[in-house]
Design a protein around this motif. Structure first.
Motif, PDB file in Angstrom:
ATOM      1  N   THR A   1       0.876  -1.173   0.000  1.00 13.94           N
ATOM      2  CA  THR A   1       0.000   0.000   0.000  1.00 13.94           C
ATOM      3  C   THR A   1       0.912   1.221   0.000  1.00 13.94           C
ATOM      4  O   THR A   1       2.102   1.119   0.270  1.00 13.94           O
ATOM      5  CB  THR A   1      -0.913   0.039   1.239  1.00 13.94           C
TER       6      THR A   1
ATOM      7  N   LEU B   1      -9.004   1.793   0.201  1.00 15.81           N
ATOM      8  CA  LEU B   1      -7.711   1.694   0.871  1.00 15.81           C
ATOM      9  C   LEU B   1      -6.680   2.608   0.220  1.00 15.81           C
ATOM     10  O   LEU B   1      -5.847   3.206   0.908  1.00 15.81           O
ATOM     11  CB  LEU B   1      -7.217   0.244   0.868  1.00 15.81           C
TER      12      LEU B   1
ATOM     13  N   ALA C   1     -10.129   3.153  10.640  1.00 19.99           N
ATOM     14  CA  ALA C   1      -8.766   3.123  10.124  1.00 19.99           C
ATOM     15  C   ALA C   1      -7.996   4.376  10.520  1.00 19.99           C
ATOM     16  O   ALA C   1      -8.531   5.497  10.492  1.00 19.99           O
ATOM     17  CB  ALA C   1      -8.784   2.984   8.607  1.00 19.99           C
TER      18      ALA C   1
ATOM     19  N   CYS D   1      -4.739  -2.873  -4.779  1.00 21.38           N
ATOM     20  CA  CYS D   1      -5.236  -2.132  -3.618  1.00 21.38           C
ATOM     21  C   CYS D   1      -6.584  -1.489  -3.968  1.00 21.38           C
ATOM     22  O   CYS D   1      -6.679  -0.733  -4.932  1.00 21.38           O
ATOM     23  CB  CYS D   1      -4.215  -1.056  -3.253  1.00 21.38           C
TER      24      CYS D   1
ATOM     25  N   ALA E   1      -4.937   5.299   2.631  1.00 18.73           N
ATOM     26  CA  ALA E   1      -3.475   5.236   2.768  1.00 18.73           C
ATOM     27  C   ALA E   1      -2.825   6.496   2.232  1.00 18.73           C
ATOM     28  O   ALA E   1      -1.921   7.069   2.857  1.00 18.73           O
ATOM     29  CB  ALA E   1      -2.940   4.000   2.042  1.00 18.73           C
TER      30      ALA E   1
END
Length: 409
Positions: A139, A187, A291, A183, A191
């Motif tokens: 990631t 995400l 997250a 990915c 990220a």
């Protein structure tokens, strides 16, 4: 002002499409037995399977731990360390997202210095070198492939804790943007937003007195000339390419730029440190089980608004890096444009606009404010002084989704 800089990084950084194929040769420099720390994605992604197979085809003995859990509970780390001890590897590989790289750091630490992890909480408490570590991110966000910190969840504490030492920096960071192709959109967004937050907080953090003792007693030394170089590269790359990477996951040029930005953001905050957005996210994450990247990004516009008056020139430069400056704009105006630009980018990629959207209830705001103040290193690294009242003001604004009360400061 004295020109002062600190740089800490891996011995090698290999960046670019296809660089993963160098892994067997890289490993052979350190030994013939490899312990890979990863998660369940390892068996599901053909590129990752091929990577592990390439080591075995090169005559390297491989053992794999694929039980990594996000947020890294201690039980997970202990399980991986026990398996690694039985295998006795020459080198550890962290293959995956931030948690996979962090668990690899902690396994490498425990193999070299067996003890309770709590003995190492904080800065400069790792007594010496750890087992050689290679980090391979899949990631583009945490920057753990180049940083001196590993974060874990200790059930005895209300929030996550960190172990910070230059000994935890991987010896090699192997960054191949093709490994991020699978990915998912959400995400990629979270990220990348995490990486941008790292860069902004590093670029605007406290500038400490550059004594000869500073870098020998503190892992995170605050804003400095070298971290600023990396932060600028990161902000420029992420501002220009993050939205495109989220919207078209097959655009490998955009993905490469986002990974490049995340790498430089890691090099920036790995010495400068982060600040209030991270201090607040730790209790927010514990309360909402959301997250980390989503939390710090949701908080960033509010923290920027609070800090603006202390970092007007830096925020003006951020506006220029985002490409929103116009001829004749004052730094004061540009500093406000910078906050709006960051906010707009995060809205575009789907970052929640408030803590309430993350699931924080009004009744949890007080607890979050109190616990955020306990992250002393992060609080002290914030450019604008923080006390309990100021922290509550930021959290209240972020909870309601209204920056105006902070803009009036």
């Amino acid at each position: 002002m004295n020109l002062y800089g600190v740089s800490r990084s891996p011995s090698q950084i290999l960046f670019g499409a296809g660089q993963r194929h160098a892994l067997p040769a890289v490993v052979r420099a350190y030994g013939r037995r490899v312990f890979i720390c990863s998660d369940k994605r390892l068996r599901q992604d053909p590129a990752l399977v091929a990577l592990a197979n390439s080591l075995e085809m090169a005559g390297i003995m491989v053992a794999i731990y694929e039980g990594t859990i996000a947020e890294l509970p201690i039980s997970c780390i202990q399980e991986a360390a026990a398996l690694a001890k039985a295998f006795n590897p020459d080198v550890i590989i962290g293959l995956g997202g931030g948690s996979c790289m962090d668990i690899a750091k902690l396994v490498a630490l425990l193999l070299a210095h067996p003890a309770e992890l709590s003995n190492y909480y904080g800065e400069f408490r790792v007594p010496g070198p750890v087992r050689p570590l290679i980090a391979i991110p899949t990631t583009a966000g945490t920057g753990s492939e180049v940083t001196p910190v590993a974060v874990l969840a200790d059930p005895a504490r209300a929030t996550k804790v960190g172990i910070s030492s230059p000994y935890l920096i991987p010896v090699v960071a192997l960054c191949d943007p093709e490994l991020t192709r699978s990915c998912p959109k959400s995400l990629t967004a979270i990220a990348g937003a995490d990486a941008l937050t790292h860069a902004i907080e590093a670029f605007t953090s406290v500038r400490k007195s550059p004594t000869p003792e500073l870098a020998q007693t503190q892992v995170f030394v605050g804003k400095n000339a070298m971290s600023d170089v990396h932060a600028r590269v990161a902000i420029s790359a992420l501002a220009a390419h993050l939205a495109q990477a989220v919207e078209d996951g097959n655009d490998m040029q955009a993905r490469a730029q986002v990974m490049y930005g995340a790498l430089h953001a890691g090099l920036a905050f790995g010495v400068a440190g982060t600040a209030a957005a991270h201090a607040i996210q730790y209790p927010v994450g514990a309360e909402t089980h959301t997250a980390h990247g989503a939390g710090v990004a949701a908080l960033m516009p509010y923290v920027m608004e609070f800090n603006r008056r202390s970092r007007i020139p830096e925020f003006a430069e951020i506006a220029r890096l985002f490409g929103v400056a116009s001829v004749g704009d004052s730094d004061a105006l540009l500093s406000r444009k910078a906050i709006d630009a960051v906010d707009a980018l995060f809205q575009r990629i789907g970052i929640p606009r408030s803590l309430s959207e993350l699931g924080l209830s009004d009744g949890q705001v007080h607890v979050v404010s109190i616990q955020a103040m306990q992250a002393t290193r992060l609080v002290n690294n914030n450019p604008e002084a923080l006390d309990e009242q100021a922290m509550r003001r930021i959290v209240d604004a972020a909870q309601s989704g209204d920056r105006s009360s902070l803009a009036a400061l």
